[in-house]
Design an enzyme around this catalytic site. Structure first.
Site, PDB file in Angstrom:
ATOM      1  CB  ALA A 174      -0.952   0.004   1.196  1.00 11.54           C
ATOM      2  CE1 TYR A 175       4.988   5.693   3.163  1.00 12.03           C
ATOM      3  CE2 TYR A 175       6.796   4.639   1.998  1.00 12.03           C
ATOM      4  CZ  TYR A 175       6.288   5.710   2.706  1.00 12.03           C
ATOM      5  OH  TYR A 175       7.085   6.810   2.953  1.00 12.03           O
TER       6      TYR A 175
END
Length: 278
Positions: A174-175
């Protein structure tokens, strides 16, 4: 309060004299060292900017503002949760109402492990959405409300903190995806707002020794600080840890007139980390 507010060799040249700068994420996590947002707020103030220190944690934002004011510069603090558009709008308007303009917006927001980020096979919807809300959506909506004012002024500078994770190796899904989104969004922002005299650039920090970066990994991996730092150091060709001042100095360059012909770029501040594929 624990922070290193000094900077060896610092000489003020007032490159931001009279300008109004909003630093979102100007507080920092508890722990050893100095965070990127706080360092940038201090750097901007020392160069003459009036700084609105914005953070989800009002006490931490106030700590940054107090450091600035004790050094004889001008600052105010504001609480804002970047997952709430109305908070971001209120912060932008607070700076304009206090000082009459919004000249610089610096977005220093992002969350990975602390937000439940994980490998693709382990990530779930809730944590993926949360990381993206903070890291990408928060930046987008802060820019939305700053750009509205900057277009009226026909001037302004935006500096978005992305990450070297956007272009290099990074294990959590996600990052990496959201920071890559920040890079793409910043390029769009630059192109669509150049006619209004607005510049927009992103910074891609690498392995910076901030309280959040080191502390979260000590906690997550259950390893001593010395081991975490040594493993990170081994990946950096320059063979030193990056500091928050390295990021702040890059932000100062992009916020100042020294970069007046620079827009839509992504500046790596990583000691050569992305070149080293280990």
């Amino acid at each position: 309060m624990h922070s290193d507010s000094s900077m060896e060799g610092w000489t003020p040249s007032k490159r931001l004299e009279g300008r109004v700068a909003i630093v979102i994420g100007a507080g920092q996590s508890p722990g050893e060292g100095l965070g990127n947002g706080r360092a940038t707020a201090l750097r901007f103030a020392r160069e003459g900017a009036r700084v609105l220190s914005v953070d989800r944690n009002l006490e931490s934002a106030q700590e940054t503002a107090e450091i600035i004011k004790k050094e004889g510069f001008e600052a105010e603090a504001c609480a804002a949760d970047v997952t709430r558009e109305q908070d971001l709008e209120a912060a932008i308007l607070q700076a304009r109402d206090a000082w009459g303009s919004v000249d610089i917006l610096h977005n220093n927001v992002g969350v990975s492990l602390a937000g439940g980020d994980a490998d693709l096979m382990d990530i779930d919807e809730e944590h993926f959405d949360f990381v993206c809300r903070v890291t990408l959506r928060g930046t987008v909506f802060a820019c939305k409300h700053a750009v509205r004012i900057m277009r009226e002024q026909r001037s302004g500078v935006i500096v978005n903190i992305a990450s070297a994770a956007a272009v290099g190796r990074y294990p959590y899904v996600a990052y990496k995806a959201s920071k890559a989104g920040v890079v793409a969004f910043t390029e769009q922002l630059a192109l669509q707002n150049a006619e209004y005299g607005i510049r927009a650039n992103s910074i891609l920090p690498g392995l910076i020794a901030t309280p959040m970066a080191i502390g979260r990994r000590i906690e997550h991996w259950k390893q001593p600080r010395e081991q975490v730092e040594a493993e990170r150091l081994a990946k950096i060709p320059l063979r030193r840890h990056g500091s928050a001042w390295d990021v702040a100095n890059a932000a100062l360059y992009l916020a100042s007139d020294e970069s007046a012909f620079v827009t839509g770029t992504s500046l790596l501040v990583d000691g050569g980390r992305v070149l080293n594929r280990i």
